[in-house]
Structure formats: structure tokens, C-alpha cells
Design an enzyme around this catalytic site. Structure first.
Site: not given
Ligand SMILES: CC(=O)OP(=O)(O)O
Ligand SMILES: [Mg+2]
Ligand SMILES: Nc1ncnc2c1ncn2[C@@H]1O[C@H](COP(=O)(O)OP(=O)(O)O)[C@@H](O)[C@H]1O
Length: 400
Positions: A8, A89, A178, A239, A382
Site C-alpha cells: 500500500n 493498492r 478510499h 490538503r 485496507e
Molecule cells: C486517497 C488518499 O488520500 O489516500 P491516503 O489517505 O492514503 O493519503
Molecule cells: Mg490512508
């Protein structure tokens, strides 16, 4: 014994698990973090021991090499417990991959081609795939896509009101992410509650460093907060989540930001990190409790956005049977859960303060017995879900 190795690769981390599928027990697992930064960390766990070290890990190729080194040095060696298949993944499968898929050169090319639709994730996923195919050329490799679970979304939910020709020519639409986690925890919740999965209306709040909400109607994703890429939606560790796109024009015109700088700003320098200087909810919560006004505002913004999506999805579902919290924050933050559900008694959501404090050692109900909507914490896994789909895709049996 049928063994599956799961890789992953995240945007700045690599997680792995070696799983005995007969019992779904983990023989070893590991986490390589802060890839690309000046100091990284490498961890390898077996049933009885943990190895941990600081190590600079320049890129995902080096992370993959560190994983192999961990198996060779600390065991179990991959020679003594050879994997029958490797599950990978992959975040972005767009409208090209609807199910887990055995990887060949053509699939690999397609995953690469989809990289612009998940620029922080697909290239990292590919590095893991290439490394693993080189080391294990003679066993099946399976890609399990984050987006697959969301391919059931309606056009109404997944179409942006952007100029149609432009959107179609550039494959611009909501794909979500996700999905492997949303599927795993919503299914586990139904099983735990003894309710048929195809009848349950569930809102899943997957809140980790990356975070997304999902409305699951009878086992089908009908809406999710991540968009064309994993940038849209909830406030995350680094983010922004939702933001007025005109902010980008403004920053470009008025402050001279280039496209790459804007990408970096929104994906890596914003969210909790941008608001407080740390992306970790534990630190933000502690600082807020100590009176730090920035941390308090950051948590307010974070929770406000969670409630925005929760309300929206309860409406999309026509009511909810269950609300599920999962991932690092969702499983561990008593405060984020409490604040997200505060004052929702009128909606039939009543959290139990004591149950909410229970330690994170498995699936549990945290609502009162009188609550019309059942609130659960379901630890996500996951890797197990990827391993199950990998095995199912290769057609091998778990006990061979
Ligand atoms: C799609 C995504 O944001 O994955 P992660 O939470 O692992 O950064
Ligand atoms: Mg994650
Ligand atoms: N005890 C805790 N309380 C609050 N937040 C926590 C706790 N433990 C972990 N977290 C949060 O979980 C995040 C990691 O979640 P995780 O699901 O592993 O993220 P990802 O898979 O995106 O890397 C950390 O950044 C931190 O904010």
C-alpha cells in the site's frame, strides 16, 4: 498455507503486510514514512517484536528496497514464506477499472496513464508495482483500486457542472477514493449489527491524514467527498479539501503563483498543517486545549466540514441507519467524534460520552441504546480487504 503480500504505497509512505489467508493473520507488517523528506522512519512488526529506525528514504523505489531488507533481516524471509500473489493498492482507476485486476504490462501502462488524475498517489503505487514485479516475476500481481467502490455513483453525483466538452475530453468527473476502506468498514458494520448489508444506509467518515466521507446505500457508494483527485472534500492533514477554485486564479494573478506552486500549496502545505504548522490531529487537539487560537480555529474548520458532509449524505440517503468513524483520526479522536455529532439529537443521533472514550481495540458502538442512528467506530484494514480481493481475483484458495 496461502500467503499474500500487500503493498500500500501512499503519497509519502509505504505500508505492507504479509498475510496468511487461511486465518487472515498477519505474519509481518511494516510502515515506511516521510518518504522524500530529510529524515524518514522505517518500522517492521512481527507477532512478537517491533524493529524501528530512522532512515532517510529518498523515494518509493528506496522504500520498496527497505521493505525487502526488513523481510530479509528480521523475517519471516520471503523465501521461507513465499507469497502466492501480491496485492497492490492503486488509488485511481477512473472509469477504466471497475474491479480488482491482474496486472500485466498493459494494465501497468493504464495505471501510469491515469496518473494525472491522482498525481500524488498513482506514481507511488506504480513504483511499488514495478519493484514487486521485478522481485516476483512468476506470481500474479493484482491492482485493487480505491475508485472501484465508487463506480456505482450516479451521473448526478459524479458530474461537475463544467463545460461538457471540456470535461469529457479531459475525463474530468468525480471518481472518489478510499473505496476499499469505505467498503470494508461499511460491510463490517452491517455484519456487527446483524443487519443485511444490502439494506443498511451508512455514512462512513474515513478520517486519516487523507480523509473522505461516503454515503453507502445498501452496499453501494452513492456519493463521496473526494473528487477527480483526492484533493476535494474534507479538510485533511495537508490538503485544503473544498475551496473556491477562483482562489487559484486570484493567487496566480495577484501573487504570481505558478500551477506547480498552487498544486504544492493546496496538496502539501494546507489543511491542518497550513492552518497550524502540524498535520497531526493529536498535536492540534493538545494545542487547542492549551488555548492556542490557531489550533482552535483549525479544529473548528475541520469539524465544520465534517458536519457539512454528514448532513448532506443523510439527506442523499433519505435517513441513516449507521454512522461509521474510521482511520487514524476517526478511530482515535474522542474529541473529533464528539464535536462532529454534537447537538444532533433532533436527527436521532445520540452519542454516549463513556462509550466514546473506549480504547481503540476493535469495532464498537458509541451511541446510546436510545439513539435512532447507530454510531460505530470500525478500525479499517485496507490491507486485509486488498488481500481478500487479490486472492479472489487470482482464483486461488485460502488454504492451499
Ligand atoms: C486517497 C488518499 O488520500 O489516500 P491516503 O489517505 O492514503 O493519503
Ligand atoms: Mg490512508
Ligand atoms: N490518538 C490519536 N488521536 C487523534 N488523532 C490521531 C491519533 N492517532 C493518530 N491520529 C491521526 O491519524 C493520522 C494518520 O491516520 P492514517 O489513517 O494512518 O492516515 P494515512 O493512511 O492517510 O496515512 C495522523 O496524522 C493523526 O492526525
Amino acid at each position: 498455507m496461502t500467503i499474500v503480500l500487500v503493498v500500500n504505497s501512499g503519497s509519502s509512505s509505504l505500508k505492507y503486510q504479509l498475510i496468511d489467508m487461511a486465518t487472515e493473520s498477519t505474519l509481518a507488517s511494516g510502515l515506511i514514512e516521510r518518504i522524500g523528506e530529510s529524515t524518514g522512519s522505517v518500522r517492521h512488526d512481527r507477532a512478537d517484536a517491533r524493529e524501528e529506525r530512522e532512515q532517510t528514504v529518498a523515494n518509493h523505489d528506496d522504500a520498496f528496497a527497505a521493505m525487502l531488507e526488513n523481510f530479509a533481516t528480521f523475517g519471516p524471509t520471503l523465501e521461507s514464506t513465499p507469497p502466492a500473489a501480491v496485492g497492490h493498492r492503486v488509488v485511481q482507476g477512473a472509469r477504466r477499472f471497475f474491479d480488482a485486476t491482474v496486472i500485466d504490462d498493459d494494465v501497468e501502462r493504464n495505471i501510469e496513464e491515469l496518473s494525472p488524475l491522482a498525481p500524488l498517489h498513482n506514481p507511488a503505487n506504480l513504483a511499488g508495482i514495478r519493484g514487486a514485479r521485478r522481485v516476483f516475476p512468476n506470481i500474479p500481481h493484482v491492482a485493487v483500486f480505491d475508485t472501484a467502490f465508487h463506480t456505482t455513483m450516479s451521473d448526478a453525483a459524479s458530474t461537475y457542472a463544467l463545460n461538457r466538452e471540456v470535461a469529457e475530453a479531459n475525463r474530468v468527473r468525480k471518481y472518489g477514493a478510499h473505496g476499499t476502506s469505505h467498503k470494508f468498514v461499511s460491510e463490517a458494520a452491517a455484519e456487527f449489527l446483524g443487519r443485511p448489508y444490502d439494506e443498511l444506509r451508512t455514512v462512513v467518515l474515513h478520517i486519516g491524514n487523507g480523509a473522505s466521507a461516503c454515503a453507502v446505500d445498501g452496499g453501494r457508494s452513492i456519493d463521496t467527498s473526494m473528487g477527480m483527485t483526492p484533493l476535494e472534500g474534507l479538510v485533511m492533514g495537508t490538503r485544503t479539501g473544498d475551496i473556491d477554485p477562483a482562489v487559484l486564479f486570484h493567487l496566480h494573478r495577484k501573487a504570481g503563483y505558478t500551477v506547480d506552486e498552487l498544486d504544492d500549496l493546496l496538496n502539501r502545505k494546507s489543511g491542518l498543517y497550513g492552518l497550524t504548522g502540524t498535520n497531526d490531529v493529536r498535536d492540534v487537539t493538545q494545542r487547542a486545549a492549551a488555548g492556542d487560537a490557531r489550533a482552535q480555529l483549525a479544529l473548528d474548520v475541520y469539524v465544520h466540514r465534517l458536519r457539512h458532509y454528514l448532513g448532506s449524505y443523510l439527506v442523499q440517503l433519505g435517513g441513516g441507519d449507521a454512522i461509521v468513524f474510521t482511520a487514524g483520526v476517526g478511530e482515535n479522536s474522542v474529541e473529533v467524534r464528539r464535536r462532529t455529532l454534537e447537538g444532533l439529537e433532533w436527527l436521532g443521533v445520540e452519542i454516549d460520552a463513556e462509550r466514546n472514550q473506549l480504547p481503540n481495540d476493535g469495532i464498537r458502538v458509541i451511541s446510546t441504546d436510545a439513539s435512532r442512528v447507530t454510531v460505530l467506530v470500525v478500525p479499517t484494514n485496507e490491507e486485509i480487504e486488498i488481500a481478500r480481493q487479490t486472492l479472489a481475483t487470482t482464483g486461488a484458495s485460502a488454504a492451499e
